[in-house]
Enzyme design. Structure first.
Site, PDB file in Angstrom:
ATOM      1  N   GLU A 203       0.869  -1.180   0.000  1.00  0.00           N
ATOM      2  CA  GLU A 203       0.000   0.000   0.000  1.00  0.00           C
ATOM      3  C   GLU A 203       0.908   1.233   0.000  1.00  0.00           C
ATOM      4  OE1 GLU A 203      -3.703   1.900   2.603  1.00  0.00           O
ATOM      5  OE2 GLU A 203      -2.715   0.051   3.238  1.00  0.00           O
TER       6      GLU A 203
ATOM      7  N   LYS B 131       3.575   1.587  10.017  1.00  0.00           N
ATOM      8  CA  LYS B 131       3.581   2.860   9.293  1.00  0.00           C
ATOM      9  C   LYS B 131       2.888   3.951  10.109  1.00  0.00           C
ATOM     10  CE  LYS B 131       3.438   0.602   4.767  1.00  0.00           C
ATOM     11  NZ  LYS B 131       2.614   0.378   3.556  1.00  0.00           N
TER      12      LYS B 131
ATOM     13  N   ARG C 227       4.825 -13.202  10.189  1.00  0.00           N
ATOM     14  CA  ARG C 227       5.346 -11.871   9.951  1.00  0.00           C
ATOM     15  C   ARG C 227       6.706 -11.709  10.634  1.00  0.00           C
ATOM     16  NH1 ARG C 227       1.892  -6.317  10.778  1.00  0.00           N
ATOM     17  NH2 ARG C 227       3.592  -4.826  10.570  1.00  0.00           N
TER      18      ARG C 227
END
Length: 638
Positions: free
Chosen positions: A213, A438, A428
């Site tokens: 993204e 972020k 992850r």
């Protein structure tokens, strides 16, 4: 039946064949399962099924005995030479080719019996005698040989662990076109036709994608995802798309789009093609309309606050007529509603019990890639799987937090009768003592705690690059971490170790002092400056060398390398304790210390002797002569 997740009809057929003893051996059962997984829909052709599974084929003990005898005779010369070092697995493999439906356990027993008759009992094959022949006697010798072998094996293993090869549990992934063999994959009457078309369009290649993204800079966790997606496809002769998941125009910026592409290139990867989810907005809107027509979606007016929490109230508009939802969805597209006044929701319950996820919402914000063409934007839950389908992705690789969305992924593709990729989740990559979110990094930047996305205290890729970390070190790090299905939080020391290993073999050595102290060499005052040749990389002479000046009249060492009073364990320069100067060929000894008016050390007066003239010192230190002033940035963990 835990090994088979097919329909009750197919499970029942398998049970009947096992109970009737038409399927007797593990080999037959494995073949039967393989057949049923390869034919997930339609009626089972029992004649073909029986033939594929070896039903009715009986291998007698005498046949096994005869074939093993023939096989051992074929390998007799090697067996007599290697004894029990000969790989038994090779014999078992050849027997499977000769007698596919033979009982494996019985085959192994016969091989063991005939091997013992041919080359003697295993107990007579003394491993100790082999060790003694190598020149190492007794128990200590045995240990030495074993340890040496293990070290060699580990070194070989480490050399094979590259970012493109270490896939861990990904070794169990399905082959392209065999999506239906994956546990949990949903098979419909259209599945086999769509998979056939998918294979025709991809040529049977592995197709992956990296879908960031563009609302921030990539971090160390993304490096793992990038290397996994690109590496897995490359290792299997496939391709990888770079696709920007740009469905939220409020947070996306052009600089992030450029930055992501730059980091992918910096890591050494070249996408097959660069796409944007917004490239497919037209097609996605048409599919949303089709979803409404099929009764799988509706326009809802519940507010965002009403939808918050674990158990929001069901929508009172869930059963509104299809035609009404179609008209309202068109009004949403035309801008007749305010933001938050209407959404398009899908009639589906996700794994985390979230009911009817939102497919479209209204946002009156220009899009960085699509401009102001749209005021309705699809959500991740609606966009992701459909873009994967459009691009013929074979393996949709994502982290574990998306596992709760897997059922929605499969449901939406199948609700529209589209090709459905397989979603695979992996653990992850998380690091201690830092933040990679972020949202949190943006907060640190806004609060002035860090300068920007490339602040070297962060673990964004731009920050790591600015810190001087080479991409090869990041590849080694992600390879060491590997791909597992479990979550883990790692210490940054593992990354630091990979960086040191890489720089040790690639970085040209230089000498620097951060806190300089002048050195006056009393007995070399009349000696002219010398040029000293220094290897670029000490243990790799082939990497070349460079020259530095050694000028006794212009010499500095670091303040930390000198102490007026040396504590226990201190090995560098001190009164009564000489120290060597790296590469110069001199050992210096303290004579006296000169101080300024504040009492600080202004200069250290020493005498110097050639290294071959004196005893070897406890340590050698860095120095600079005719130095170049430099700016040095010191940083620590946040």
């Amino acid at each position: 039946m835990s090994r088979f997740k097919g329909s009750q009809e197919r499970s029942g057929l398998l049970v009947v064949y096992v109970c009737d003893e038409r399927i007797r051996t593990e080999q037959q059962l494995t073949a039967a399962l393989e057949y049923l997984k390869s034919h997930p829909v339609g009626e089972v052709d029992e004649e073909e099924f029986s033939r594929y599974s070896g039903v009715g084929v009986l291998v007698t003990p005498q046949q096994i005995h005869d074939q093993v005898s023939d096989l051992l005779e074929h390998h007799k010369s090697e067996l007599m030479k290697l004894k029990y070092k000969f790989p038994v697995g090779k014999l078992m493999g050849e027997m499977r080719q000769r007698l596919r439906w033979a009982d494996g356990k019985l085959v192994k027993e016969v091989i063991d019996q005939q091997l013992e008759a041919l080359i003697g009992p295993r107990s007579q094959q003394s491993p100790q005698s082999n060790i003694q022949k190598s020149g190492c006697g007794g128990k200590s010798g045995a240990k030495a040989v074993v340890k040496e072998k293990k070290a060699g094996e580990e070194e070989e293993s480490r050399s094979e662990k590259t970012a493109g090869e270490l896939f861990g549990e990904a070794a169990n992934f399905h082959k392209p076109g065999e999506n239906y063999k994956t546990e949990g994959y949903v098979v419909t009457p259209h599945t086999m036709r769509l998979l056939k078309k998918h294979l025709e369009e991809t040529g049977g290649k592995v197709v992956t994608r990296f879908p960031p993204e563009p609302n921030g800079i990539l971090h160390i966790g993304h490096a793992k995802a990038i290397n996994f997606n690109f590496g897995y496809a490359k290792a299997h002769g496939g391709i990888t798309y770079l696709r920007y998941d740009d469905t939220n125009p409020e947070k996306e910026e052009e600089r992030f789009i450029r930055g992501i592409q730059e980091m992918v290139k910096w890591l050494g990867h070249k996408p097959y093609k660069i796409n944007f989810s917004s490239d497919y907005f037209g097609q996605l809107y048409e599919w949303a309309v089709e979803l409404i027509k099929r009764g799988h979606a509706y326009v809802c007016h519940q507010t965002q606050d009403e939808l918050k929490g674990h158990n929001p109230p069901p929508s009172p508009w869930r059963e509104r007529p299809v035609e009404e939802s179609l008209l309202l969805f068109e009004d949403m597209k035309r801008g007749k509603f305010e933001e938050g006044e209407a959404t398009l929701r899908m009639k589906h319950v996700m794994e985390d019990s979230k009911q009817d996820p939102v497919a479209y919402r209204i946002k009156y914000t220009p899009h960085p890639h699509a401009g102001d063409a749209w005021c309705v934007y699809p959500t991740y839950d609606f966009t992701h799987c459909l873009c994967d389908s459009i691009e013929n992705i074979s393996h949709s690789l994502c982290t574990k937090e998306f596992q709760a969305r897997r059922s929605s992924y499969y449901w939406l593709c199948n609700a529209l009768d589209l090709y459905c990729p397989v979603q695979w989740e992996y653990g992850r990559l998380n690091l201690q003592y830092t933040v990679v979110s972020k949202r949190k990094i943006q907060k640190l930047i806004g609060g002035g705690i860090v300068a920007d996305w490339d602040d070297p205290r962060l673990y964004t890729l731009t920050a790591l690059r600015r810190r001087g970390i080479p991409p090869e070190a990041i590849h080694k790090f992600t390879a060491k971490v590997g791909v597992t299905m479990s979550q883990a939080i790692l210490h940054p020391n593992l990354l630091d170790s990979c960086v040191r290993d890489e720089l040790n073999n690639t970085a040209t050595r230089v000498m620097a002092v951060l806190d300089p102290v002048k050195v006056v060499v009393e007995n070399l005052a009349d000696v002219q400056a010398l040029e000293v040749e220094v290897l670029n990389i000490p243990h790799l002479p082939g990497k070349g060398a460079h020259k530095v000046f050694f000028d006794p009249s212009n010499l500095y060492i670091d303040a930390s390398d000198f102490k007026e009073v040396a504590e226990s364990g201190y090995r560098r320069l001190a009164p009564g304790q000489p120290v060597g100067l790296k590469h110069a060929g001199y050992v210096i000894s303290h004579l006296r210390t000169e101080k300024d008016s504040s009492g600080s050390v202004a200069a250290v007066v020493v005498e110097a002797h050639r290294t071959e003239e004196v005893d070897k010192p406890k340590a050698f230190i860095q120095w600079v002569s005719r130095p170049v002033p430099s700016a040095v940035r010191l940083y620590y963990s946040l």
